[in-house]
Design a protein around this motif. Structure first.
Motif, PDB file in Angstrom:
ATOM      1  N   ALA A  62       0.825  -1.207   0.000  1.00  0.00           N
ATOM      2  CA  ALA A  62       0.000   0.000   0.000  1.00  0.00           C
ATOM      3  C   ALA A  62       0.859   1.257   0.000  1.00  0.00           C
ATOM      4  N   LEU A  63       1.926   1.266   0.798  1.00  0.00           N
ATOM      5  CA  LEU A  63       2.829   2.424   0.821  1.00  0.00           C
ATOM      6  C   LEU A  63       3.504   2.612  -0.532  1.00  0.00           C
ATOM      7  N   ARG A  64       3.923   1.513  -1.133  1.00  0.00           N
ATOM      8  CA  ARG A  64       4.563   1.588  -2.464  1.00  0.00           C
ATOM      9  C   ARG A  64       3.579   2.095  -3.523  1.00  0.00           C
ATOM     10  N   ALA A  65       2.336   1.651  -3.448  1.00  0.00           N
ATOM     11  CA  ALA A  65       1.336   2.067  -4.434  1.00  0.00           C
ATOM     12  C   ALA A  65       1.017   3.555  -4.312  1.00  0.00           C
ATOM     13  N   LEU A  66       1.030   4.084  -3.098  1.00  0.00           N
ATOM     14  CA  LEU A  66       0.716   5.501  -2.894  1.00  0.00           C
ATOM     15  C   LEU A  66       1.889   6.424  -3.194  1.00  0.00           C
ATOM     16  N   ASP A  67       3.090   5.860  -3.262  1.00  0.00           N
ATOM     17  CA  ASP A  67       4.284   6.657  -3.548  1.00  0.00           C
ATOM     18  C   ASP A  67       5.205   5.827  -4.449  1.00  0.00           C
ATOM     19  N   PRO A  68       4.789   5.569  -5.701  1.00  0.00           N
ATOM     20  CA  PRO A  68       5.536   4.638  -6.553  1.00  0.00           C
ATOM     21  C   PRO A  68       6.957   5.064  -6.881  1.00  0.00           C
ATOM     22  N   GLY A  69       7.255   6.330  -6.815  1.00  0.00           N
ATOM     23  CA  GLY A  69       8.613   6.791  -7.118  1.00  0.00           C
ATOM     24  C   GLY A  69       9.588   6.593  -5.964  1.00  0.00           C
ATOM     25  N   ASN A  70       9.095   6.251  -4.807  1.00  0.00           N
ATOM     26  CA  ASN A  70       9.931   6.093  -3.625  1.00  0.00           C
ATOM     27  C   ASN A  70      10.497   4.675  -3.607  1.00  0.00           C
ATOM     28  N   THR A  71      11.810   4.560  -3.791  1.00  0.00           N
ATOM     29  CA  THR A  71      12.446   3.242  -3.826  1.00  0.00           C
ATOM     30  C   THR A  71      13.200   2.916  -2.540  1.00  0.00           C
ATOM     31  N   ALA A  72      13.103   3.800  -1.550  1.00  0.00           N
ATOM     32  CA  ALA A  72      13.784   3.559  -0.272  1.00  0.00           C
ATOM     33  C   ALA A  72      13.151   2.381   0.453  1.00  0.00           C
ATOM     34  N   LEU A  73      13.921   1.780   1.341  1.00  0.00           N
ATOM     35  CA  LEU A  73      13.369   0.713   2.171  1.00  0.00           C
ATOM     36  C   LEU A  73      12.294   1.299   3.081  1.00  0.00           C
ATOM     37  N   VAL A  74      11.206   0.554   3.254  1.00  0.00           N
ATOM     38  CA  VAL A  74      10.118   1.020   4.116  1.00  0.00           C
ATOM     39  C   VAL A  74      10.525   0.801   5.579  1.00  0.00           C
ATOM     40  N   PRO A  75      10.545   1.849   6.386  1.00  0.00           N
ATOM     41  CA  PRO A  75      10.894   1.686   7.802  1.00  0.00           C
ATOM     42  C   PRO A  75       9.897   0.775   8.513  1.00  0.00           C
ATOM     43  N   VAL A  76      10.394  -0.018   9.420  1.00  0.00           N
ATOM     44  CA  VAL A  76       9.578  -1.030  10.088  1.00  0.00           C
ATOM     45  C   VAL A  76       8.432  -0.414  10.875  1.00  0.00           C
ATOM     46  N   ASP A  77       8.612   0.791  11.420  1.00  0.00           N
ATOM     47  CA  ASP A  77       7.534   1.357  12.225  1.00  0.00           C
ATOM     48  C   ASP A  77       6.362   1.861  11.389  1.00  0.00           C
ATOM     49  N   LEU A  78       6.473   1.887  10.081  1.00  0.00           N
ATOM     50  CA  LEU A  78       5.339   2.240   9.238  1.00  0.00           C
ATOM     51  C   LEU A  78       4.479   1.032   8.870  1.00  0.00           C
ATOM     52  N   VAL A  79       4.970  -0.153   9.160  1.00  0.00           N
ATOM     53  CA  VAL A  79       4.222  -1.356   8.761  1.00  0.00           C
ATOM     54  C   VAL A  79       3.926  -2.307   9.914  1.00  0.00           C
ATOM     55  N   THR A  80       4.370  -1.984  11.126  1.00  0.00           N
ATOM     56  CA  THR A  80       4.084  -2.824  12.287  1.00  0.00           C
ATOM     57  C   THR A  80       3.472  -1.979  13.395  1.00  0.00           C
ATOM     58  N   ALA A  81       2.494  -2.547  14.081  1.00  0.00           N
ATOM     59  CA  ALA A  81       1.862  -1.863  15.205  1.00  0.00           C
ATOM     60  C   ALA A  81       2.714  -2.046  16.454  1.00  0.00           C
ATOM     61  N   SER A  82       2.616  -1.100  17.359  1.00  0.00           N
ATOM     62  CA  SER A  82       3.357  -1.196  18.614  1.00  0.00           C
ATOM     63  C   SER A  82       2.583  -2.056  19.609  1.00  0.00           C
ATOM     64  N   ALA A  83       3.173  -2.278  20.760  1.00  0.00           N
ATOM     65  CA  ALA A  83       2.520  -3.081  21.792  1.00  0.00           C
ATOM     66  C   ALA A  83       1.252  -2.411  22.307  1.00  0.00           C
ATOM     67  N   SER A  84       1.238  -1.089  22.381  1.00  0.00           N
ATOM     68  CA  SER A  84       0.046  -0.391  22.875  1.00  0.00           C
ATOM     69  C   SER A  84      -0.941  -0.091  21.758  1.00  0.00           C
ATOM     70  N   GLY A  85      -0.441   0.013  20.526  1.00  0.00           N
ATOM     71  CA  GLY A  85      -1.298   0.397  19.411  1.00  0.00           C
ATOM     72  C   GLY A  85      -1.620   1.875  19.392  1.00  0.00           C
ATOM     73  N   LEU A  86      -0.938   2.672  20.219  1.00  0.00           N
ATOM     74  CA  LEU A  86      -1.268   4.094  20.357  1.00  0.00           C
ATOM     75  C   LEU A  86      -0.083   5.024  20.133  1.00  0.00           C
ATOM     76  N   ASP A  87       1.004   4.554  19.549  1.00  0.00           N
ATOM     77  CA  ASP A  87       2.212   5.367  19.432  1.00  0.00           C
ATOM     78  C   ASP A  87       1.944   6.702  18.735  1.00  0.00           C
ATOM     79  N   PRO A  88       2.300   7.812  19.399  1.00  0.00           N
ATOM     80  CA  PRO A  88       2.128   9.115  18.777  1.00  0.00           C
ATOM     81  C   PRO A  88       3.318   9.535  17.921  1.00  0.00           C
ATOM     82  N   GLU A  89       4.396   8.763  17.970  1.00  0.00           N
ATOM     83  CA  GLU A  89       5.634   9.163  17.302  1.00  0.00           C
ATOM     84  C   GLU A  89       6.086   8.110  16.299  1.00  0.00           C
ATOM     85  N   ILE A  90       6.861   8.581  15.338  1.00  0.00           N
ATOM     86  CA  ILE A  90       7.504   7.690  14.374  1.00  0.00           C
ATOM     87  C   ILE A  90       8.992   8.028  14.349  1.00  0.00           C
ATOM     88  N   SER A  91       9.783   7.116  13.827  1.00  0.00           N
ATOM     89  CA  SER A  91      11.222   7.358  13.715  1.00  0.00           C
ATOM     90  C   SER A  91      11.480   8.440  12.665  1.00  0.00           C
TER      91      SER A  91
END
Length: 192
Positions: A105-134
Motif C-alpha cells: 500500500a505504501l509503495r502504491a501511494l508513492d511509486p517513485g519512492n524506492t527507499a526501504l520502508v521503515p519497520v515502524d510504518l508497517v508494524t503496530a506497537s505493543a500499545s497500538g497508540l504510538d504518537p511518534e515515528i522514527s
C-alpha cells in the motif's frame, strides 16, 4: 469478640479514608500544581479547539499528512480506551501478510519512492497508540507529503528536523518525531 471487632472496623475506616480518599486527592492536587499539562492529558489545541493529545497516536490518511504507526486497537484505530497490541509474533503468518500488505500500500501511494520502508510504518506497537515515528519513517514520507502539498521537499525535511525529538541525554531512545505536532507545523506553514 466485640473488643477486637470495633478496632478492626475503626482501622479499616481510617485506612480507607487515608489511602482511598486523602492520598488520591493529595497526589492529584500536587499533579495539577506541578504538572498541569500532563494531568489534563497533554492535549494539543489548534485555532482554539482540541485536536488530539501528544501522548496518543492520531489517524491520518490524506497523502498531504504524515502517517503514524499502524494501530491494533479495536474497534477503531488509535482507540485509547482499547489499548492493545496485535499479539502476533514475527513468525505469525497473519503478521507477515499484514506487513506485506502495508508495504504494498505504501509503495502504491508513492511509486517513485524506492527507499526501504521503515519497520515502524508497517508494524503496530505493543500499545497500538504510538504518537511518534522514527526520523527514518518521517523521511520516507517526506516526498509524498511535499508532492501532495505542492511544496519543496527540502522545506518538509526542514520541518521534520525542527520537530525532531532527540534521545534523552543523547543515548536513551532513538530520534523520533511526534506525528500530530509535525502535521500541525505543516498546516501552520502551508495552509492546505
Amino acid at each position: 469478640m466485640q473488643t477486637t471487632f470495633r478496632p478492626a472496623i475503626m482501622l479499616f475506616g481510617a485506612l480507607t479514608l487515608a489511602v482511598g480518599v486523602l492520598y488520591p486527592l493529595a497526589v492529584t492536587g500536587i499533579g495539577y500544581v506541578a504538572f498541569p499539562d500532563q494531568v489534563r492529558g497533554s492535549l494539543v489545541t489548534s485555532e482554539g479547539k482540541t485536536v488530539g493529545s501528544r501522548l496518543i497516536g492520531q489517524s491520518f490518511s490524506s497523502p498531504g499528512y504524515f502517517w503514524g504507526r499502524p494501530s491494533a486497537t479495536g474497534p477503531m484505530a488509535n482507540n485509547a480506551a482499547g489499548s492493545s497490541g496485535s499479539n502476533q509474533g514475527p513468525l505469525n503468518p497473519a503478521l507477515v501478510e499484514a506487513v506485506k500488505g502495508r508495504v504494498a500500500a505504501l509503495r502504491a501511494l508513492d511509486p517513485g519512492n524506492t527507499a526501504l520502508v521503515p519497520v515502524d510504518l508497517v508494524t503496530a506497537s505493543a500499545s497500538g497508540l504510538d504518537p511518534e515515528i522514527s526520523l527514518a519513517a518521517a523521511q520516507y514520507q517526506a516526498g509524498r507529503v511535499a508532492s501532495a502539498r505542492k511544496i519543496p521537499r527540502e522545506r518538509v525535511e526542514s520541518i521534520i528536523k525542527e520537530k525532531a525529538i532527540v534521545p534523552m541525554l543523547g543515548v536513551f531512545g532513538e530520534a523520533r518525531v511526534n506525528v500530530l505536532a509535525l502535521n500541525l507545523a505543516l498546516d501552520a506553514a502551508y495552509t492546505r
